[in-house]
Write a protein that holds these residues in place. Structure first.
Motif: not given
Length: 176
Positions: A39-46, A54-60, A62-74, A142-143
């Motif tokens: 959340v801090k990283v996303i809020n640091s983006i211009e 709202e982070v919905l899910k985090i999945i790893d 191998d060496n990748l991490r992907i987080a699905a989220f809603l930003s102001n419900n988008s 939200s899914t």
């Protein structure tokens, strides 16, 4: 002369303290090691400094991490790569403003679907490289849904004939 030297020394000390403070605090790297830091990283983006996240899910993978989220419900996602120290550094980021249902391809092998609680789509059909693909979703919730893309030796994909249905089986929208 003493007064001038005192002013110069004071200014020099203030300058050194400012440089040290900037180096210590201004260069802190943000990592996506957990939900709060993501959340801090996303809020640091211009443009996203004051958005609700709202982070919905985090999945790893191998060496990748992907987080699905809603930003102001988008719907959106952010991708991190694991560095040599084991920390996750921000790599890519995408948000689809004012949508209730979005899909992304953050990895060449997978579809990522993100919906918010206003989504009315219950099913999607699409032709991928001539094969019919169908996926169901839960409307009004939200899914996050991960789907493997069909295997393809060339890793090239052609998408045609999208159809989106509501919970009663009625077509909401379609396009070629």
């Amino acid at each position: 002369m003493k007064k001038r030297n005192l002013i110069l020394v004071s200014f020099g000390i203030l300058l050194v303290v400012s440089v040290i403070n900037f180096y210590i605090n201004g260069t802190k790297q943000l990592y996506g090691n957990d939900e709060a830091s993501i959340v801090k990283v996303i809020n640091s983006i211009e443009g996203y400094e004051n958005k609700s996240i709202e982070v919905l899910k985090i999945i790893d993978f191998d060496n990748l991490r992907i987080a699905a989220f809603l930003s102001n419900n988008s719907p959106g996602y952010i991708q991190f790569d694991k560095n040599k120290d084991g920390n996750y550094e921000w790599e890519s980021f995408e948000v689809r403003d004012d949508e209730t249902f979005s899909f992304f391809i953050p990895d060449e092998r997978k579809y990522l679907f993100v919906t918010n609680n206003e989504n009315k789509i219950a099913k999607m059909q699409v032709s991928i490289n001539g094969q019919r693909f169908e996926q169901e979703f839960t409307p009004d919730k939200s899914t996050v849904t991960w789907v493997d893309l069909p295997k393809n030796d060339k890793r090239e994909y052609t998408y045609r004939n999208y159809r989106f249905y509501d919970k009663d089986g009625n077509i909401i929208k379609e396009y070629e």
